[in-house]
Design an enzyme around this catalytic site. Structure first.
Site, PDB file in Angstrom:
ATOM      1  N   SER A 135       3.989  -6.531   2.872  1.00  0.00           N
ATOM      2  CA  SER A 135       2.634  -6.461   3.414  1.00  0.00           C
ATOM      3  C   SER A 135       1.623  -7.000   2.396  1.00  0.00           C
ATOM      4  O   SER A 135       1.636  -8.180   2.069  1.00  0.00           O
ATOM      5  CB  SER A 135       2.323  -5.020   3.843  1.00  0.00           C
ATOM      6  OG  SER A 135       1.113  -4.955   4.565  1.00  0.00           O
ATOM      7  N   LEU A 136       0.749  -6.146   1.862  1.00  0.00           N
ATOM      8  CA  LEU A 136      -0.196  -6.551   0.818  1.00  0.00           C
ATOM      9  C   LEU A 136       0.518  -7.289  -0.318  1.00  0.00           C
ATOM     10  O   LEU A 136      -0.001  -8.253  -0.892  1.00  0.00           O
ATOM     11  CB  LEU A 136      -0.889  -5.300   0.264  1.00  0.00           C
ATOM     12  CG  LEU A 136      -1.447  -5.389  -1.165  1.00  0.00           C
ATOM     13  CD1 LEU A 136      -2.685  -6.253  -1.179  1.00  0.00           C
ATOM     14  CD2 LEU A 136      -1.711  -4.014  -1.717  1.00  0.00           C
TER      15      LEU A 136
ATOM     16  N   GLN B 111       0.829  -1.209   0.000  1.00  0.00           N
ATOM     17  CA  GLN B 111       0.000   0.000   0.000  1.00  0.00           C
ATOM     18  C   GLN B 111       0.860   1.254   0.000  1.00  0.00           C
ATOM     19  O   GLN B 111       1.889   1.312   0.658  1.00  0.00           O
ATOM     20  CB  GLN B 111      -0.887  -0.026   1.249  1.00  0.00           C
ATOM     21  CG  GLN B 111      -2.178   0.731   1.089  1.00  0.00           C
ATOM     22  CD  GLN B 111      -3.239   0.282   2.084  1.00  0.00           C
ATOM     23  OE1 GLN B 111      -3.235  -0.856   2.519  1.00  0.00           O
ATOM     24  NE2 GLN B 111      -4.145   1.155   2.437  1.00  0.00           N
TER      25      GLN B 111
ATOM     26  N   ARG C  58      -9.397  -8.879   3.036  1.00  0.00           N
ATOM     27  CA  ARG C  58      -8.399  -8.296   3.936  1.00  0.00           C
ATOM     28  C   ARG C  58      -8.594  -6.782   4.025  1.00  0.00           C
ATOM     29  O   ARG C  58      -8.587  -6.196   5.115  1.00  0.00           O
ATOM     30  CB  ARG C  58      -6.996  -8.627   3.399  1.00  0.00           C
ATOM     31  CG  ARG C  58      -5.823  -8.042   4.175  1.00  0.00           C
ATOM     32  CD  ARG C  58      -4.540  -8.401   3.414  1.00  0.00           C
ATOM     33  NE  ARG C  58      -3.333  -8.110   4.166  1.00  0.00           N
ATOM     34  CZ  ARG C  58      -2.619  -7.007   4.046  1.00  0.00           C
ATOM     35  NH1 ARG C  58      -3.013  -6.054   3.209  1.00  0.00           N
ATOM     36  NH2 ARG C  58      -1.499  -6.831   4.754  1.00  0.00           N
TER      37      ARG C  58
ATOM     38  N   HIS D  70      -0.462  -3.698  11.002  1.00  0.00           N
ATOM     39  CA  HIS D  70       0.600  -4.519  11.600  1.00  0.00           C
ATOM     40  C   HIS D  70       0.811  -4.187  13.087  1.00  0.00           C
ATOM     41  O   HIS D  70       1.930  -4.049  13.550  1.00  0.00           O
ATOM     42  CB  HIS D  70       1.908  -4.383  10.801  1.00  0.00           C
ATOM     43  CG  HIS D  70       1.734  -4.748   9.364  1.00  0.00           C
ATOM     44  ND1 HIS D  70       1.538  -6.054   8.952  1.00  0.00           N
ATOM     45  CD2 HIS D  70       1.676  -3.994   8.243  1.00  0.00           C
ATOM     46  CE1 HIS D  70       1.368  -6.076   7.636  1.00  0.00           C
ATOM     47  NE2 HIS D  70       1.445  -4.840   7.194  1.00  0.00           N
TER      48      HIS D  70
ATOM     49  N   GLN E  80       0.291 -12.064   9.837  1.00  0.00           N
ATOM     50  CA  GLN E  80       0.871 -10.855   9.245  1.00  0.00           C
ATOM     51  C   GLN E  80       0.125  -9.572   9.635  1.00  0.00           C
ATOM     52  O   GLN E  80       0.738  -8.521   9.800  1.00  0.00           O
ATOM     53  CB  GLN E  80       0.885 -11.012   7.714  1.00  0.00           C
ATOM     54  CG  GLN E  80       1.728  -9.991   6.997  1.00  0.00           C
ATOM     55  CD  GLN E  80       1.084  -9.532   5.697  1.00  0.00           C
ATOM     56  OE1 GLN E  80       0.012  -8.944   5.705  1.00  0.00           O
ATOM     57  NE2 GLN E  80       1.740  -9.810   4.592  1.00  0.00           N
TER      58      GLN E  80
END
Length: 295
Positions: A88-89, A9, A113, A195, A244
């Site tokens: 991440s993503l 992101q 998500r 996170h 995660q």
């Protein structure tokens, strides 16, 4: 060894993916399939929307995923990864590109998500901040000493760590970290404390969706954010994906481990060049390039 990495992101921009859609029939078909799966024309927002449209988590995450994954598919036989990772993503993009997840299942999980994260952000307003110029241990120590939710969230490269928490916790941490000598302590324009423990409602929601999704053995090791280690076992991959959301992204350690395991050429697939810059800060001699448009 050739490694491919996929952005997260923040890399989005208006017009992303339009050249791919317009000039590659296979890509156009996948974008249209994505519009059907999502139930709205995300392509309209990607190609002609506003920055505000693209900033919505429910748009940003599938948009970046689609750009990255569809670009990797347009490479055809040129795409021969020996290891992959995503920030991440981007981990979902990496898993689809490496064959652990189907395109359709990957997109559905990314959208679930995004929606779950959006909901978690609304439950408890929160944010993130980038801390530049301090040792990781100093940042961790300051976060641990604050009587509020504030944690290390993204270990991006040596000297750059993103923290995540409540607005009050982040404000306190930024003030203390500046006193400790941080060159910058900058709040980020994000929707919430990704996170961090504040994403627990989203983690619980996503866990069920991941458990009910088929994962296959990837064509190469996937270095996951949670432990920065290479994974090929679907059960481990699933467990790490669930963790995660509330655990830090160990990007510095991921790149270090990939280098130690023989990676000498990193190609970033998707919008922007953020990961190429971070990799260079981990090891200046690493060879990097990117694929952000149709080749």
């Amino acid at each position: 060894m050739k490694a491919y990495v996929f952005p997260g992101q923040g890399a989005q921009y208006v017009g992303m993916g339009k050249d791919v859609y317009d000039n590659n029939p296979m890509a156009k078909e996948l974008f249209e399939k994505a519009n059907e799966i999502l139930g709205f024309r995300i392509t309209d927002l990607m190609f002609e929307g506003t920055d505000e449209d693209l900033k919505q988590t429910k748009v940003t995450q599938p948009a970046i995923f689609l750009h990255s994954v569809i670009l990797s598919k347009t490479l055809g036989n040129e795409f021969q990864p020996e290891m992959v990772a995503g920030h991440s993503l981007g981990e979902f993009s990496a898993l689809v590109a490496a064959g652990a997840l189907s395109f359709e299942d990957g997109l559905r999980l990314v959208y679930q998500r995004a929606m779950a994260m959006q909901k978690a952000c609304e439950i408890k307003p929160s944010t993130m901040a980038a801390i530049v110029g301090l040792e990781d241990s100093v940042v961790e120590e300051v976060c641990n000493a604050i009587d509020d939710v504030v944690v290390a969230a993204n270990y991006n490269c040596p000297g750059q760590l993103v923290i995540s928490g409540t607005f009050e916790g982040i404000d306190k941490a930024c003030d203390l970290l500046k006193e400790k000598g941080a060159k910058r302590a900058l709040k980020l324009p994000v929707g919430g404390a990704f996170h961090s423990p504040l994403m627990e409602p989203a983690r619980a929601e996503l866990a069920e969706a991941i458990e009910n999704t088929r994962f296959d053995i990837p064509v190469c090791p996937v270095y996951q954010n949670v432990d920065a280690k290479p994974q090929t076992d679907p059960a481990n991959i699933k467990a790490n994906l669930v963790s995660q959301l509330t655990a830090p992204v160990r990007w510095t350690q991921t790149v270090q481990n990939m280098l130690a395991d023989g990676a000498n050429h990193f190609t970033e697939i998707g919008p922007g060049k953020v990961l190429q810059g971070l990799i260079k800060k981990v090891d200046r001699s690493a060879q990097t390039d990117g694929v952000s448009q149709l080749q």
